[in-house]
Each structure stands twice: as C-alpha cells, then as structure tokens.
Design an enzyme around this catalytic site. Sequence first.
Site, PDB file in Angstrom:
ATOM      1  N   ASP A 139       6.125 -42.567  35.595  1.00  0.00           N
ATOM      2  CA  ASP A 139       5.162 -41.740  36.324  1.00  0.00           C
ATOM      3  C   ASP A 139       5.682 -41.618  37.750  1.00  0.00           C
ATOM      4  OD1 ASP A 139       3.082 -40.538  37.639  1.00  0.00           O
ATOM      5  OD2 ASP A 139       1.542 -41.970  36.994  1.00  0.00           O
ATOM      6  N   SER A 146      14.035 -24.222  42.584  1.00  0.00           N
ATOM      7  CA  SER A 146      13.344 -22.965  42.264  1.00  0.00           C
ATOM      8  C   SER A 146      13.993 -21.839  43.032  1.00  0.00           C
ATOM      9  CB  SER A 146      11.864 -23.070  42.646  1.00  0.00           C
ATOM     10  OG  SER A 146      11.239 -21.797  42.613  1.00  0.00           O
ATOM     11  N   TYR A 176       2.915 -24.328  45.208  1.00  0.00           N
ATOM     12  CA  TYR A 176       4.082 -24.716  44.411  1.00  0.00           C
ATOM     13  C   TYR A 176       5.367 -24.353  45.129  1.00  0.00           C
ATOM     14  CZ  TYR A 176       7.510 -24.683  40.628  1.00  0.00           C
ATOM     15  OH  TYR A 176       8.630 -24.895  39.863  1.00  0.00           O
ATOM     16  N   LYS A 205       8.369 -26.847  46.415  1.00  0.00           N
ATOM     17  CA  LYS A 205       9.755 -26.722  45.969  1.00  0.00           C
ATOM     18  C   LYS A 205      10.691 -26.507  47.160  1.00  0.00           C
ATOM     19  CE  LYS A 205      10.839 -26.987  42.235  1.00  0.00           C
ATOM     20  NZ  LYS A 205      11.074 -28.175  41.382  1.00  0.00           N
TER      21      LYS A 205
END
Length: 301
Positions: A67, A146, A160, A164
């Site tokens: 995790d 990304s 997001y 990134k």
Amino acid sequence: MAAERQVIVVTGASSGFGRLTAVALARDGHAVAAGMRRTADRNAPAVAALHRLAEEEDLALSAVELDVQSQESADLAVGTVLDRYGRLDAVVHNAGHMVLGPAEAFTAEDLAAVYDVNVLGAQRVNRAALPHLRGQGSGLLVWVGSSSTRGGHPPFLAPYFAAKAAMDALAESYAAELIRFGIETSIVVPGAFTSGTNHFANAGGPSDTAREEVYEEPYGELRAGLTDRLNRLIPPDARAESVADEIVRIVGLPAGRRPFRSHVDPSKDGSEVVSIVADRIRAEFYRRVGIEDLLSSTASL
C-alpha cells in the site's frame, strides 16, 4: 528474453498498466513482485489470477502486499522482496489514482489525497528501496508519468494532472541526485489510453457535490462526452500493452543506454517533440554545471 534476469517491484499491479507490466517483465525472464494493496480481500482474485498465470507459464511472478499510502507497508514489501529473491534491481512506480470533476469542487483534502497516492506513494517506496540500491551501487527507477505534463490539459482532470506534474518533477530531481550512486532513471509517458486499463472506470470525484452541481448546466454536456472525445484521439489499434512493452525494452537495455524519457502516445499530439527539446536543454545545462555523468541517463529516444 531478457539478457540478464533482474528483480523488479511494480507498484499498483492489481490491474491496468501495472499488471500488464508485471506480466510482460516476468515473461521476459525477470523476477517480478507485483505490488498491490489488500491482497487478502479486495484484490485476492487478482492475486490468485496472477499466481495461476505464473504457475501455468513457469514465471518468476508473485504478488506482494504494498500500500503506497503507508511507509510501513512499503518497508515491509521491499523487505519481503529482498527475503524472497536476495536482491532488488529496479522499481516501477506505476501506482496512481485518477479523479474527474470541476477543480473548484475538490477540497484541499481531496487534492491532498490524490497527491498522496500519485506522489507521496512513490516517495515512500523510494525511501524503502533506495538504501538497498545505493548500497549495491546500481539500480533503475521507472516512473510511469502522463502526457499531460508535456502537453495540453483537458478540463475536469486538474487534481490528477497536478499530481502527475508533481511526480514528474520529483522524478527529474531524483535522477540528478541518484546517478552518482549508479541508479538510473527513466520516465515512461503514456498518452490518453482510455481502454485496456481501469484508470477511467475507477476514477474518483470531488467531495463537494454541491459545487460540482453548479457546473452541470454550463458544462454538463461537455463533461458527459469527455471520455468519448478522448477516445477519438486514440487510434483503434492502440494497445495499452505497448506501455508495458516499452518498460520491458527499457529494463532490458544496458546501463547507460536507457532513455531518460520515453513517450508511448498513440495520438501523436506532438507533446513528445516538446519533451525531447526540453530534455536536450536540460542536458546542456547539466553539461555546463559539470554533472557529466548525468548525461548517460538522458540519452535521446
């Protein structure tokens, strides 16, 4: 088949790019620990499927509880891999979480949660793995980034994209700080693959639903068609497996020959050209300030 077997940890490997990469690396002859959380319950089916595949194809592939939102979990995972294989050669930072919605509707805590998975998660894994890699004087960090960090930013994906971008900046800084320990860096930059992963299907949203509703009247139709618009950018023959294939290629290259940044963008929107120019400018900067050995990790594509 890989010229030399390496021991590799892949984060976020229960599905999507992570699972594809873990399987592809194992099929190339590497020993792979597929990191994922909740291996005993929610992801137990993914673990069972992975282990069946490993048995059927005689692969050195197994799951490990990881995790990325827990330093203790990251430390235990790396320790488990070292106990299992006696070494660690590479880490693929793939774990991430996408969210969709108006930027204003995300609270600061919402943004922090996205940052926690996409950025702090990689930091936790690095803190667990790097003492070993530094000690052996070799290693490789592969960061799955990304294309948004080098291209346009469609609306309603701001948290997001911000996360990134932060991860990309962290990867670049780490590259300069680790190269003299013999640890290389490669940033693999996927385009907007809207199929073949669970990225969009499992995307989260903002907690302030009242503010989210304010955007419905002026932007509702645009938001509803966002995924379709992104789909139209992607050629019908685009394969999410191509990202995994590129990671396999990079891992298999000799030390000093790996690209610093590699784009896997089927839309060919030109962002990779911007990135190549930026990398050349950065390489010249490092040359001028005397960090000559960093140039070995910024080879052209």
